[in-house]
Motif scaffolding. Structure first.
Motif, PDB file in Angstrom:
ATOM      1  N   VAL A  85       0.840  -1.195   0.000  1.00  0.00           N
ATOM      2  CA  VAL A  85       0.000   0.000   0.000  1.00  0.00           C
ATOM      3  C   VAL A  85       0.877   1.247   0.000  1.00  0.00           C
ATOM      4  N   ASN A  86       0.238   2.366  -0.324  1.00  0.00           N
ATOM      5  CA  ASN A  86       0.846   3.662  -0.049  1.00  0.00           C
ATOM      6  C   ASN A  86       0.576   3.955   1.424  1.00  0.00           C
ATOM      7  N   PRO A  87       1.605   3.993   2.277  1.00  0.00           N
ATOM      8  CA  PRO A  87       1.364   4.115   3.721  1.00  0.00           C
ATOM      9  C   PRO A  87       0.541   5.336   4.107  1.00  0.00           C
ATOM     10  N   THR A  88       0.788   6.465   3.449  1.00  0.00           N
ATOM     11  CA  THR A  88       0.055   7.681   3.786  1.00  0.00           C
ATOM     12  C   THR A  88      -1.415   7.561   3.408  1.00  0.00           C
ATOM     13  N   GLN A  89      -1.691   6.972   2.241  1.00  0.00           N
ATOM     14  CA  GLN A  89      -3.076   6.773   1.837  1.00  0.00           C
ATOM     15  C   GLN A  89      -3.772   5.752   2.739  1.00  0.00           C
ATOM     16  N   PHE A  90      -3.050   4.723   3.129  1.00  0.00           N
ATOM     17  CA  PHE A  90      -3.597   3.719   4.058  1.00  0.00           C
ATOM     18  C   PHE A  90      -3.985   4.389   5.382  1.00  0.00           C
ATOM     19  N   HIS A  91      -3.116   5.266   5.861  1.00  0.00           N
ATOM     20  CA  HIS A  91      -3.395   6.004   7.088  1.00  0.00           C
ATOM     21  C   HIS A  91      -4.609   6.910   6.900  1.00  0.00           C
ATOM     22  N   GLN A  92      -4.714   7.542   5.732  1.00  0.00           N
ATOM     23  CA  GLN A  92      -5.831   8.442   5.474  1.00  0.00           C
ATOM     24  C   GLN A  92      -7.159   7.695   5.465  1.00  0.00           C
ATOM     25  N   VAL A  93      -7.196   6.521   4.842  1.00  0.00           N
ATOM     26  CA  VAL A  93      -8.424   5.726   4.792  1.00  0.00           C
ATOM     27  C   VAL A  93      -8.924   5.432   6.204  1.00  0.00           C
ATOM     28  N   LEU A  94      -8.032   4.926   7.038  1.00  0.00           N
ATOM     29  CA  LEU A  94      -8.450   4.534   8.385  1.00  0.00           C
ATOM     30  C   LEU A  94      -8.797   5.744   9.244  1.00  0.00           C
ATOM     31  N   LEU A  95      -8.030   6.826   9.091  1.00  0.00           N
ATOM     32  CA  LEU A  95      -8.319   8.026   9.879  1.00  0.00           C
ATOM     33  C   LEU A  95      -9.660   8.620   9.483  1.00  0.00           C
ATOM     34  N   ASN A  96      -9.980   8.637   8.179  1.00  0.00           N
ATOM     35  CA  ASN A  96     -11.284   9.137   7.737  1.00  0.00           C
ATOM     36  C   ASN A  96     -12.413   8.328   8.357  1.00  0.00           C
ATOM     37  N   LEU A  97     -12.272   7.007   8.349  1.00  0.00           N
ATOM     38  CA  LEU A  97     -13.319   6.154   8.925  1.00  0.00           C
ATOM     39  C   LEU A  97     -13.438   6.361  10.427  1.00  0.00           C
ATOM     40  N   GLU A 137     -21.062   9.083  -2.765  1.00  0.00           N
ATOM     41  CA  GLU A 137     -21.126  10.195  -3.720  1.00  0.00           C
ATOM     42  C   GLU A 137     -20.195  11.325  -3.290  1.00  0.00           C
ATOM     43  N   PRO A 138     -19.382  11.849  -4.231  1.00  0.00           N
ATOM     44  CA  PRO A 138     -18.547  13.007  -3.885  1.00  0.00           C
ATOM     45  C   PRO A 138     -19.417  14.192  -3.470  1.00  0.00           C
ATOM     46  N   PHE A 139     -19.013  14.874  -2.428  1.00  0.00           N
ATOM     47  CA  PHE A 139     -19.650  16.093  -1.902  1.00  0.00           C
ATOM     48  C   PHE A 139     -20.950  15.813  -1.148  1.00  0.00           C
ATOM     49  N   GLY A 145     -17.699  19.338   7.206  1.00  0.00           N
ATOM     50  CA  GLY A 145     -17.382  18.232   6.303  1.00  0.00           C
ATOM     51  C   GLY A 145     -17.519  18.661   4.861  1.00  0.00           C
ATOM     52  N   THR A 146     -16.666  18.082   3.987  1.00  0.00           N
ATOM     53  CA  THR A 146     -16.706  18.413   2.562  1.00  0.00           C
ATOM     54  C   THR A 146     -17.520  17.421   1.762  1.00  0.00           C
ATOM     55  N   GLY A 147     -17.809  16.245   2.336  1.00  0.00           N
ATOM     56  CA  GLY A 147     -18.471  15.209   1.574  1.00  0.00           C
ATOM     57  C   GLY A 147     -17.521  14.417   0.690  1.00  0.00           C
ATOM     58  N   LEU A 148     -16.218  14.608   0.890  1.00  0.00           N
ATOM     59  CA  LEU A 148     -15.222  13.904   0.080  1.00  0.00           C
ATOM     60  C   LEU A 148     -14.587  12.729   0.808  1.00  0.00           C
ATOM     61  N   GLY A 149     -14.816  12.606   2.124  1.00  0.00           N
ATOM     62  CA  GLY A 149     -14.119  11.602   2.919  1.00  0.00           C
ATOM     63  C   GLY A 149     -14.352  10.184   2.443  1.00  0.00           C
ATOM     64  N   LEU A 150     -15.617   9.754   2.372  1.00  0.00           N
ATOM     65  CA  LEU A 150     -15.901   8.369   2.006  1.00  0.00           C
ATOM     66  C   LEU A 150     -15.663   8.103   0.525  1.00  0.00           C
ATOM     67  N   SER A 151     -15.906   9.083  -0.334  1.00  0.00           N
ATOM     68  CA  SER A 151     -15.609   8.863  -1.751  1.00  0.00           C
ATOM     69  C   SER A 151     -14.109   8.688  -1.947  1.00  0.00           C
ATOM     70  N   THR A 152     -13.304   9.421  -1.167  1.00  0.00           N
ATOM     71  CA  THR A 152     -11.854   9.258  -1.235  1.00  0.00           C
ATOM     72  C   THR A 152     -11.441   7.894  -0.688  1.00  0.00           C
ATOM     73  N   VAL A 153     -12.059   7.476   0.407  1.00  0.00           N
ATOM     74  CA  VAL A 153     -11.772   6.161   0.990  1.00  0.00           C
ATOM     75  C   VAL A 153     -12.007   5.068  -0.049  1.00  0.00           C
ATOM     76  N   ARG A 154     -13.161   5.112  -0.681  1.00  0.00           N
ATOM     77  CA  ARG A 154     -13.488   4.069  -1.668  1.00  0.00           C
ATOM     78  C   ARG A 154     -12.518   4.102  -2.848  1.00  0.00           C
ATOM     79  N   THR A 170     -22.386   1.550  13.145  1.00  0.00           N
ATOM     80  CA  THR A 170     -21.931   1.265  11.784  1.00  0.00           C
ATOM     81  C   THR A 170     -20.588   0.540  11.836  1.00  0.00           C
ATOM     82  N   THR A 171     -20.393  -0.388  10.915  1.00  0.00           N
ATOM     83  CA  THR A 171     -19.117  -1.086  10.784  1.00  0.00           C
ATOM     84  C   THR A 171     -18.665  -1.035   9.330  1.00  0.00           C
ATOM     85  N   PHE A 172     -17.473  -0.497   9.105  1.00  0.00           N
ATOM     86  CA  PHE A 172     -16.835  -0.530   7.789  1.00  0.00           C
ATOM     87  C   PHE A 172     -15.787  -1.633   7.813  1.00  0.00           C
TER      88      PHE A 172
END
Length: 511
Positions: free
Chosen positions: A246-258, A319-321, A330-339, A359-361
């Motif tokens: 993985v890209n470590p920074t992106q991996f960290h971002q996914v989990l931090l967003n969740l 959905e973005p936004f 919130g920008t509405g970009l968190g989960l779209s970025t995660v996916r 909720t469980t992701f």
């Protein structure tokens, strides 16, 4: 479909409702006959307002004005037996969508269909305009980030390179822990800069084989220290997790967003649980998860005991936004970025939620169990040492120049340093055959790195070249090193610098 019908004649209201139900059996019609009831119903989210023109102690024009103030996007159609052509034109100029005379009831349904279609087109146009403005704001953020990236990378570079020097001079366990935290934070900062720039320029970061338990435990430390004390943070992170690429920074971002979303879903407190486990999906298991294939995976869960999501929200979370958070939160970009990130890593994501129950992701990322033994057996790589080779370092950043020189000297090289290209040429000329390598920043006053290399190559065609830069322009042609050269993007670690220098010096001379 929900219709608000302003009509004080019960017989007319009943006939009109029958017409609606015949055309749209599932429609919901609310009939009101006076100003008070109209104002009460107006904010309740209707798809259409149908109004008589003259009512007792209330007029259709007054109703139109109220509707345009409180529900401007809802189409407003007059259906009256007393409206004349002049007043109808006045109504249209005041914002009415259409008008139909009661003695021509066949025109009512087509007029309403046209009004609803026009309203839909207007909403889509407005949504597209709003999205365009949001994209423009993101582009402006990207331009701003690119503008400051060079300076920020120059700030981080001496920190990342200086930590190994301090570690050699302060080997005690307490100092080692402090330096490790500094190194991790500086590395995370460097990764975030690259990630922001990658998002702005549409460039994906590099993936590498990592042991996820370290990243997961670091994340647990971060959220434990920063999230409200009303939240109980629990983790289940085994020591034998399989490596993942993985890209470590992106991996960290996914989990931090969740985790941030989980925190926001529990405003009054609750439990946030982070779990990870090795998982092998067979044909049946993979078929149950969208995008998954049979094979080994790392399964990660982020679970909360918060508010959960109703079906209408669950259907739009990617959905973005799209966001249910208050403006500014919130920008509405968190989960779209995660996916998007999970998909880029050939993974899958599953969500389970229940209103009021949490909720469980669950994320599935391809794992490499065969690499686990190799990674543990390999041990740390030895840092290459020099044999007294002379290297010219040219960089207009004092901090970067000094720590680069100190790192090279500490590992067996000799160094001469210059603050710009002109000074570097003056130092290089009398010892052009002795200097084995030029390490130069691309962006310097008076004479930049590209010009310096050209001058140095005219004096010594065999000179080795290491170009370095903190510039955000990934497509900059100057980043392409000449034969016998390489490029390093700032900030880089001491290990990266020393390994690259060692590799270049061991290569056969160019002809």
């Amino acid at each position: 479909m929900k219709i608000l019908h302003l009509e004080d004649n019960p017989a007319d209201a009943e006939i009109t409702q029958a017409v609606f139900l015949d055309e749209w059996p599932d429609c919901e019609v609310t009939v009101v006959g006076n100003r008070q009831d109209f104002l009460r119903e107006l904010p309740r989210g209707h798809d259409l307002i149908l109004s008589d023109f003259n009512l007792i102690n209330f007029t259709g024009l007054e109703a139109l004005q109220l509707a345009r103030e409180k529900s401007p996007a809802v189409p407003f159609v007059f259906f009256s037996g007393t409206i004349g052509e002049e007043r109808a034109l006045d109504a249209l100029r005041s914002g009415a969508t259409d008008y139909v005379i009661k003695d021509r009831p066949k025109r009512l349904i087509p007029a309403i269909q046209r009004a609803l279609n026009d309203a839909k087109i207007a909403r889509e146009r407005e949504a597209a305009k709003e999205q365009m403005l949001r994209v423009q704001r993101l582009e402006n953020i990207g331009m701003l980030a690119a503008g400051i990236a060079h300076d920020f990378n120059n700030v981080l570079a001496p920190i990342l390179m200086g930590i190994p020097l301090l570690r050699m001079r302060h080997p005690g366990p307490n100092d080692a822990k402090i330096l490790a935290n500094m190194e991790s934070s500086a590395g995370r900062g460097a990764g975030l800069v690259k990630q922001i720039l990658g998002f702005a320029h549409g460039v994906a970061g590099e993936a590498q084989l990592v042991q996820p338990k370290h990243l997961l435990r670091e994340l647990v430390d971060v959220i434990t220290q920063t999230f409200p004390r009303t939240l109980k943070v629990e983790d289940e992170i085994p020591a034998n997790l399989w490596p993942i690429k993985v890209n470590p920074t992106q991996f960290h971002q996914v989990l931090l967003n969740l985790c941030v979303n989980a925190r926001d879903a529990m405003p009054n407190g609750g439990a946030l649980t982070l779990r990870a486990a090795n998982c092998t999906l067979d044909e049946v298991g993979a078929a149950a998860i969208e995008g998954a294939k049979p094979g080994p995976y790392l399964a990660i869960e982020v679970a909360d005991t918060g508010t959960g999501m109703p079906p209408e929200v669950l259907g739009r979370i990617w959905e973005p936004f799209f966001t249910t958070k208050a403006p500014g939160r919130g920008t509405g970009l968190g989960l779209s970025t995660v996916r998007s990130i999970v998909g880029d890593h050939h993974g899958s994501i599953v969500v389970q939620t229940q209103p009021g129950r949490g909720t469980t992701f669950q994320i599935f990322l391809p794992a490499a169990p065969e690499e686990a033994a190799n990674a543990s057996a390999a041990g740390p790589l030895a840092i290459p040492r020099g044999q007294g080779e002379l290297i010219l370092v040219a960089d207009d950043s004092v901090q970067v120049r000094e720590v680069t020189c100190a790192t090279l000297v500490e590992h067996g090289y000799r160094v001469v340093a210059a603050a710009n290209g002109t000074e570097a040429v003056a130092l290089f000329a009398p010892r052009s055959l002795e200097v084995r390598m030029v390490v130069t920043d691309l962006d310097m006053p008076e004479l930049d790195g590209t010009a310096l290399v050209k001058v140095a190559r005219t004096m010594n065609p065999a000179i080795r070249v290491l170009l370095v830069s903190g510039s955000a322009e990934v497509n900059d042609a100057r980043r392409q090193p000449p034969p016998g050269g390489k490029f390093l993007s700032k900030p880089f670690t001491a290990e990266a610098l020393l390994s690259t220098v060692h590799t270049l010096l061991q290569e056969a001379p160019t002809t």
